[in-house]
Scaffold this motif. Structure first.
Motif, PDB file in Angstrom:
ATOM      1  N   MET A  93      -4.446   7.012 -11.383  1.00 34.79           N
ATOM      2  CA  MET A  93      -5.592   7.160 -10.489  1.00 34.79           C
ATOM      3  C   MET A  93      -5.584   6.088  -9.402  1.00 34.79           C
ATOM      4  O   MET A  93      -5.764   6.383  -8.211  1.00 34.79           O
ATOM      5  N   LEU A  94      -5.365   4.852  -9.806  1.00 34.67           N
ATOM      6  CA  LEU A  94      -5.348   3.753  -8.833  1.00 34.67           C
ATOM      7  C   LEU A  94      -4.140   3.836  -7.915  1.00 34.67           C
ATOM      8  O   LEU A  94      -4.230   3.555  -6.716  1.00 34.67           O
ATOM      9  N   GLY A  95      -3.004   4.229  -8.485  1.00 35.31           N
ATOM     10  CA  GLY A  95      -1.797   4.362  -7.674  1.00 35.31           C
ATOM     11  C   GLY A  95      -1.961   5.380  -6.570  1.00 35.31           C
ATOM     12  O   GLY A  95      -1.593   5.141  -5.409  1.00 35.31           O
ATOM     13  N   LEU A  96      -2.547   6.536  -6.911  1.00 43.42           N
ATOM     14  CA  LEU A  96      -2.785   7.572  -5.908  1.00 43.42           C
ATOM     15  C   LEU A  96      -3.850   7.148  -4.906  1.00 43.42           C
ATOM     16  O   LEU A  96      -3.714   7.366  -3.697  1.00 43.42           O
ATOM     17  N   THR A  97      -4.910   6.527  -5.392  1.00 44.21           N
ATOM     18  CA  THR A  97      -6.020   6.119  -4.520  1.00 44.21           C
ATOM     19  C   THR A  97      -5.586   5.074  -3.505  1.00 44.21           C
ATOM     20  O   THR A  97      -5.925   5.152  -2.321  1.00 44.21           O
ATOM     21  N   ARG A  98      -4.816   4.073  -3.962  1.00 39.33           N
ATOM     22  CA  ARG A  98      -4.395   2.979  -3.090  1.00 39.33           C
ATOM     23  C   ARG A  98      -2.961   3.154  -2.573  1.00 39.33           C
ATOM     24  O   ARG A  98      -2.373   2.238  -1.998  1.00 39.33           O
ATOM     25  N   HIS A 117       2.412   4.377  -4.820  1.00 40.07           N
ATOM     26  CA  HIS A 117       3.687   5.086  -4.885  1.00 40.07           C
ATOM     27  C   HIS A 117       4.339   5.153  -3.502  1.00 40.07           C
ATOM     28  O   HIS A 117       5.563   5.055  -3.377  1.00 40.07           O
ATOM     29  N   THR A 118       3.505   5.297  -2.467  1.00 40.58           N
ATOM     30  CA  THR A 118       4.027   5.311  -1.097  1.00 40.58           C
ATOM     31  C   THR A 118       4.597   3.948  -0.726  1.00 40.58           C
ATOM     32  O   THR A 118       5.672   3.842  -0.122  1.00 40.58           O
ATOM     33  N   TYR A 119       3.904   2.892  -1.098  1.00 40.85           N
ATOM     34  CA  TYR A 119       4.359   1.540  -0.780  1.00 40.85           C
ATOM     35  C   TYR A 119       5.647   1.172  -1.508  1.00 40.85           C
ATOM     36  O   TYR A 119       6.490   0.453  -0.965  1.00 40.85           O
ATOM     37  N   VAL A 120       5.796   1.677  -2.740  1.00 38.73           N
ATOM     38  CA  VAL A 120       7.044   1.418  -3.477  1.00 38.73           C
ATOM     39  C   VAL A 120       8.225   2.052  -2.740  1.00 38.73           C
ATOM     40  O   VAL A 120       9.287   1.435  -2.588  1.00 38.73           O
ATOM     41  N   GLN A 172       8.316   2.729   0.463  1.00 39.80           N
ATOM     42  CA  GLN A 172       8.502   1.987   1.709  1.00 39.80           C
ATOM     43  C   GLN A 172       9.223   0.661   1.474  1.00 39.80           C
ATOM     44  O   GLN A 172      10.036   0.220   2.294  1.00 39.80           O
ATOM     45  N   GLN A 173       8.922   0.032   0.349  1.00 44.17           N
ATOM     46  CA  GLN A 173       9.580  -1.232   0.019  1.00 44.17           C
ATOM     47  C   GLN A 173      11.093  -1.051  -0.078  1.00 44.17           C
ATOM     48  O   GLN A 173      11.868  -1.903   0.372  1.00 44.17           O
ATOM     49  N   GLN A 174      11.500   0.072  -0.646  1.00 46.91           N
ATOM     50  CA  GLN A 174      12.934   0.330  -0.799  1.00 46.91           C
ATOM     51  C   GLN A 174      13.631   0.467   0.545  1.00 46.91           C
ATOM     52  O   GLN A 174      14.817   0.170   0.664  1.00 46.91           O
ATOM     53  N   SER A 175      12.883   0.899   1.556  1.00 46.78           N
ATOM     54  CA  SER A 175      13.449   1.061   2.905  1.00 46.78           C
ATOM     55  C   SER A 175      13.008  -0.048   3.863  1.00 46.78           C
ATOM     56  O   SER A 175      13.272   0.022   5.069  1.00 46.78           O
ATOM     57  N   LYS A 176      12.311  -1.064   3.305  1.00 53.54           N
ATOM     58  CA  LYS A 176      11.835  -2.209   4.093  1.00 53.54           C
ATOM     59  C   LYS A 176      10.959  -1.759   5.261  1.00 53.54           C
ATOM     60  O   LYS A 176      11.107  -2.204   6.396  1.00 53.54           O
ATOM     61  N   ILE A 177      10.037  -0.847   4.949  1.00 50.53           N
ATOM     62  CA  ILE A 177       9.096  -0.335   5.949  1.00 50.53           C
ATOM     63  C   ILE A 177       7.732  -0.984   5.734  1.00 50.53           C
ATOM     64  O   ILE A 177       7.187  -0.970   4.627  1.00 50.53           O
ATOM     65  N   TRP A 178       7.170  -1.558   6.811  1.00 47.01           N
ATOM     66  CA  TRP A 178       5.848  -2.178   6.757  1.00 47.01           C
ATOM     67  C   TRP A 178       4.864  -1.243   7.441  1.00 47.01           C
ATOM     68  O   TRP A 178       4.811  -1.147   8.657  1.00 47.01           O
ATOM     69  N   ASP A 179       4.085  -0.504   6.620  1.00 50.29           N
ATOM     70  CA  ASP A 179       3.161   0.478   7.180  1.00 50.29           C
ATOM     71  C   ASP A 179       1.984   0.654   6.227  1.00 50.29           C
ATOM     72  O   ASP A 179       2.175   0.756   5.006  1.00 50.29           O
ATOM     73  N   GLU A 180       0.778   0.702   6.771  1.00 50.57           N
ATOM     74  CA  GLU A 180      -0.418   0.810   5.931  1.00 50.57           C
ATOM     75  C   GLU A 180      -0.572   2.187   5.295  1.00 50.57           C
ATOM     76  O   GLU A 180      -1.337   2.358   4.340  1.00 50.57           O
ATOM     77  N   ALA A 181       0.112   3.173   5.808  1.00 52.13           N
ATOM     78  CA  ALA A 181       0.111   4.537   5.251  1.00 52.13           C
ATOM     79  C   ALA A 181      -1.289   5.142   5.165  1.00 52.13           C
ATOM     80  O   ALA A 181      -1.587   5.942   4.267  1.00 52.13           O
ATOM     81  N   GLU A 201       5.041  14.298  -1.701  1.00 58.30           N
ATOM     82  CA  GLU A 201       4.574  12.949  -1.379  1.00 58.30           C
ATOM     83  C   GLU A 201       3.264  12.600  -2.084  1.00 58.30           C
ATOM     84  O   GLU A 201       2.944  11.425  -2.251  1.00 58.30           O
ATOM     85  N   ASN A 202       2.506  13.604  -2.468  1.00 54.76           N
ATOM     86  CA  ASN A 202       1.202  13.350  -3.078  1.00 54.76           C
ATOM     87  C   ASN A 202       1.226  13.480  -4.603  1.00 54.76           C
ATOM     88  O   ASN A 202       0.210  13.776  -5.239  1.00 54.76           O
TER      89      ASN A 202
END
Length: 320
Positions: A110-115, A118-121, A123-132, A272-273
């Motif tokens: 629930m928290l992972g989807l809300t915040r 999973h998207t940030y993980v 992005q981290q793998q691709s070194k992307i800095w984005d608030e999504a 993605e969701n």
């Protein structure tokens, strides 16, 4: 007189074996994953603690002396319950041992989807800095817990720490602490439009199989998240995938699937969701301890006193 026999077809630490021996010191106790340990004694076993179901045909034979079957898992939907009932075998489950790890997984999803963790993980793998476009909060939202047993109750308790409104659905409709309003299962479609999170913690039975499909997903808010840690067959998976693709619901956290392992060609992998976990929500360092000390040994003490075990006894009419 020959010794009475107990078989446990999984490995156990010696500390648990010794505690069992204290209760039944004069029994023939056979424990281990290796079938050679107990294979030739299966029909002699009066009690079996079963982790693997491959032995079911033998223990249901006319020669079997089985009186009590303790399941290593909470679910007994894979058991031949009709035949066990006909043989008047007592069946007890491991219901309750998962309440802490699964409720923790529920809130992780629930928290992972809300915040958007999973998207940030990713992005981290691709070194992307984005608030999504993260913006949602879990506090003060409404959670619908579909199946208020031990797991559902622990989930409700945690939800209150977030100031959430808790709606519950259970077969009996019996009220519980931490649940603001309880509904019977026939009122499911009244509950769904109210929920920001729909969490499925039901056992799989004839009544709950394919309980969720197109109608239920359309009844949910488009902003709602769907969490299933129960059984994959409670959901019509193709209809859930359609709802996710069409954004009829905001996303899903899934630990269980119609086919497991989840096939590589499943569309769920690429959505993605969706957050996927490999049917791991119930895994815990305390599993063996809880099955043996909290369920099996208290029931064993009752059994040797010629009383019927009372903890987690399966109701054949309900299927759990």
């Amino acid at each position: 007189m020959s010794k009475r026999t107990l078989i446990i077809n999984t490995d156990l630490e010696n500390q648990f074996i010794e505690k069992i021996k204290v209760v039944i010191p004069d029994w023939n106790i056979l424990i281990g994953k290796d079938p050679q340990i107990w294979q030739d004694q299966l029909t002699e076993a009066e009690i079996i603690v079963i982790r693997k179901n491959e032995i079911m045909d033998t223990i249901l034979s006319d020669q079997s002396k089985l009186k009590w079957l303790q399941s290593w898992s909470a679910g007994v939907n894979t058991f031949p319950l009709k035949q066990l009932e006909e043989k008047e075998v007592i069946v007890t489950s491991a219901n309750g041992v998962h309440a802490y790890p699964i409720s923790e997984t529920i809130f992780s999803l629930m928290l992972g989807l809300t915040r958007k963790l999973h998207t940030y993980v990713k992005q981290q793998q691709s070194k992307i800095w984005d608030e999504a476009d993260v913006s949602l909060e879990i506090h003060k939202k409404t959670i619908g817990i579909i199946g208020v047993g031990a797991i559902g109750l622990e989930t409700a308790k945690i939800a209150k720490a977030f100031g959430m409104k808790v709606l519950g659905v259970r077969h009996s409709g019996k009220t519980e602490e931490y649940v603001d309003t309880m509904y019977r299962i026939e009122h499911l479609n009244e509950v769904l439009p109210q929920c920001d999170y729909v969490v499925v913690t039901l056992p799989l039975t004839n009544e709950t199989k394919y309980l969720f499909g197109t109608e239920q997903f359309k009844n949910m808010k488009k902003s709602a998240f769907f969490i299933n840690i129960a059984r994959g067959q409670i959901v019509r998976e193709d209809e859930m995938i359609t709802a996710l693709k069409l954004k009829e619901i905001a996303g899903a956290g899934l630990d269980v699937f119609t086919v497991e392992p989840l096939p590589e060609n499943s569309p769920l992998w690429n959505l993605e969701n969706v957050i996927i976990t490999p049917h791991s929500s119930g895994i815990t360092e305390y599993y063996d301890q809880r099955v043996i000390e909290d369920i099996f040994i208290p029931n064993l003490k009752s059994y040797v006193d010629n009383k019927t075990p009372t903890i987690n006894i399966v109701d054949y009419r309900k299927g759990y």
